[in-house]
Design an enzyme around this catalytic site. Sequence first.
Site, PDB file in Angstrom:
ATOM      1  N   SER A  29       0.965  -1.371  -0.414  1.00 61.89           N
ATOM      2  CA  SER A  29      -0.283   0.112   0.096  1.00 61.89           C
ATOM      3  C   SER A  29       1.131   1.133   0.236  1.00 61.89           C
ATOM      4  CB  SER A  29      -1.092  -0.596   1.170  1.00 61.89           C
ATOM      5  OG  SER A  29      -0.409  -0.425   2.147  1.00 61.89           O
ATOM      6  N   ASP A 229      -2.506   6.051  11.073  1.00 63.50           N
ATOM      7  CA  ASP A 229      -3.006   4.829  10.978  1.00 63.50           C
ATOM      8  C   ASP A 229      -1.480   4.136  11.646  1.00 63.50           C
ATOM      9  OD1 ASP A 229      -1.934   5.058   9.321  1.00 63.50           O
ATOM     10  OD2 ASP A 229      -3.229   4.392   7.315  1.00 63.50           O
ATOM     11  N   HIS A 232       1.407   4.392   7.366  1.00 62.24           N
ATOM     12  CA  HIS A 232       0.866   5.215   5.890  1.00 62.24           C
ATOM     13  C   HIS A 232       1.209   6.345   6.006  1.00 62.24           C
ATOM     14  CE1 HIS A 232      -2.470   1.814   5.161  1.00 62.24           C
ATOM     15  NE2 HIS A 232      -1.126   1.559   4.389  1.00 62.24           N
TER      16      HIS A 232
END
Length: 257
Positions: A29, A229, A232
Amino acid sequence: MSTEASISDNQNLEINSPNKQIFILSGQSNMSGRGGVDKHHHWDSIVPPECRPNHGILRLSAKLHWEIAHEPVHKDIDTKKTCGVGPGMAFANAVRARLAPIGPLGLVPCAVGGTAIKEWGREERLYKNMIKRAKESVKSGGEIRALLWYQGESDTSSEDDVATYQGKMEELIQNVRDDLSLPSLPIIQVAINSGLDERFLEKLREVQLNMKVANVVCVDAKGLELKFDNLHLTTEAQVELGHKLAQAYLCNFGPSQ
């Protein structure tokens, strides 16, 4: 000739150019990009100046067509989550000035969020798709210059994951080089900045930073700003990472090398 027609002609020249300088973007990601994506999985649509589109920067779509690249670069590749800003466009814009006399720069997005290294084995769907896309990218002409790889967060959940990571990464590198018939293909790997379990994060980073494989260099993401979070990279951090990747490529594998 109208301005719009002139722009369209320029775009077609780049898209159909046989001299593309191609870069594969792969991993999970933080390569596909979550910059600007909020807690409700909405992208804020803010594109920093460093990531703006350029008619000389292309991307290979999920349907295997070249088009003018723009954020989110992985929008039709990493489809199970909302994509935002990643490092690809900042990298491409930073490198573009140096490669402009040679040909357009082509990005081949292949990253998929939440994927562990074992999911990139030679017989796995993700790997096969990456190779398929890489091969398709050169059919109309061009040269694959490097693979940019940012992955490893999903391999920080156990001691066993860490212990087997280096062997699997080295195998991946060899497989890619063999399957693309590019035995010296440059690989620029990112040492992760976050993970699932803090106990194993630094151990996996050590593996990434200390790999000794020819034509493989490592860019360290440690210290880059993380989102809410703690997993990321923020948009600003993605821009910084893109510049780090560009510097690594130009210093180690660029046209003057």
